[in-house]
Design a protein around this motif. Sequence first.
Motif, PDB file in Angstrom:
ATOM      1  N   GLY A  30       0.844  -1.194   0.000  1.00  0.00           N
ATOM      2  CA  GLY A  30       0.000   0.000   0.000  1.00  0.00           C
ATOM      3  C   GLY A  30       0.875   1.237   0.000  1.00  0.00           C
ATOM      4  N   THR A  31       0.558   2.187   0.880  1.00  0.00           N
ATOM      5  CA  THR A  31       1.389   3.383   1.000  1.00  0.00           C
ATOM      6  C   THR A  31       2.208   3.363   2.282  1.00  0.00           C
ATOM      7  N   SER A  32       2.302   2.208   2.923  1.00  0.00           N
ATOM      8  CA  SER A  32       3.089   2.117   4.154  1.00  0.00           C
ATOM      9  C   SER A  32       4.582   2.277   3.881  1.00  0.00           C
ATOM     10  N   TRP A  33       5.000   2.194   2.625  1.00  0.00           N
ATOM     11  CA  TRP A  33       6.412   2.339   2.284  1.00  0.00           C
ATOM     12  C   TRP A  33       6.903   3.765   2.475  1.00  0.00           C
ATOM     13  N   VAL A  34       6.004   4.738   2.521  1.00  0.00           N
ATOM     14  CA  VAL A  34       6.419   6.139   2.622  1.00  0.00           C
ATOM     15  C   VAL A  34       7.146   6.387   3.936  1.00  0.00           C
ATOM     16  N   GLU A  35       6.532   5.983   5.042  1.00  0.00           N
ATOM     17  CA  GLU A  35       7.136   6.226   6.347  1.00  0.00           C
ATOM     18  C   GLU A  35       7.453   4.921   7.085  1.00  0.00           C
ATOM     19  N   HIS A  36       7.379   3.803   6.373  1.00  0.00           N
ATOM     20  CA  HIS A  36       7.661   2.479   6.939  1.00  0.00           C
ATOM     21  C   HIS A  36       6.815   2.208   8.179  1.00  0.00           C
ATOM     22  N   THR A  37       5.514   2.461   8.038  1.00  0.00           N
ATOM     23  CA  THR A  37       4.568   2.232   9.128  1.00  0.00           C
ATOM     24  C   THR A  37       3.552   1.183   8.699  1.00  0.00           C
ATOM     25  N   GLY A  38       2.649   0.851   9.591  1.00  0.00           N
ATOM     26  CA  GLY A  38       1.546  -0.047   9.250  1.00  0.00           C
ATOM     27  C   GLY A  38       1.980  -1.464   8.954  1.00  0.00           C
ATOM     28  N   GLY A  39       2.950  -1.980   9.686  1.00  0.00           N
ATOM     29  CA  GLY A  39       3.378  -3.356   9.472  1.00  0.00           C
ATOM     30  C   GLY A  39       4.322  -3.533   8.304  1.00  0.00           C
ATOM     31  N   TYR A  40       5.013  -2.476   7.909  1.00  0.00           N
ATOM     32  CA  TYR A  40       5.921  -2.522   6.768  1.00  0.00           C
ATOM     33  C   TYR A  40       7.000  -3.593   6.956  1.00  0.00           C
ATOM     34  N   ALA A  41       7.645  -3.608   8.114  1.00  0.00           N
ATOM     35  CA  ALA A  41       8.727  -4.574   8.361  1.00  0.00           C
ATOM     36  C   ALA A  41       8.195  -6.003   8.369  1.00  0.00           C
TER      37      ALA A  41
END
Length: 174
Positions: A30-41
């Motif tokens: 999704g767009t979690s790559w922008v700030e590496h949030t929302g379960g990105y890792a």
Amino acid sequence: MSTSQPQSPQNPHTGAPGDAPRPDPIRFYGTSWVEHTGGYAARRAGLAVATALLTAAGALVLWLGYLGLRNSETAGWLRALVVLAFVICTVMAFMRTWAGYARPADDTVDESAFRSIKVVGFVGVLLAYLLRTLVEAPGEKLRRMDYDAALDRHRRLTSKRSRNPARRKRRGAA
């Protein structure tokens, strides 16, 4: 009753006004790559494991296919030719996929012409995806460059428009 969501005055990713450019989503992230949030890792780790398993399964399928050729007493030169074709397609698919994550697409090359090579060399595509997932979300580098450039253009345009033109001093007047 309206099904559309009201527009928020702030972009949740940048804190910029609502007309600021929005990031393009990346598949699975999704767009979690922008700030590496929302379960990105966690997504990156899960996709790395899944891709590693798929790559191993693909290699196993190719190995079983080779064993089938060997057991059917096919001529040695034909077996070598089949193996060579799979190796070349795998290397080409890996290189094209890896390059696609690192630099913008070349408009002079028709990517659909390489579709069959990528299908035959699917292990190379999976391996490139796996290695890129270990570094970042596949395609994140290009999307980030585009998004940062769009934000920079937006900031320059809005900073120029934010001044009151009625209060602007004339050049010749003192």
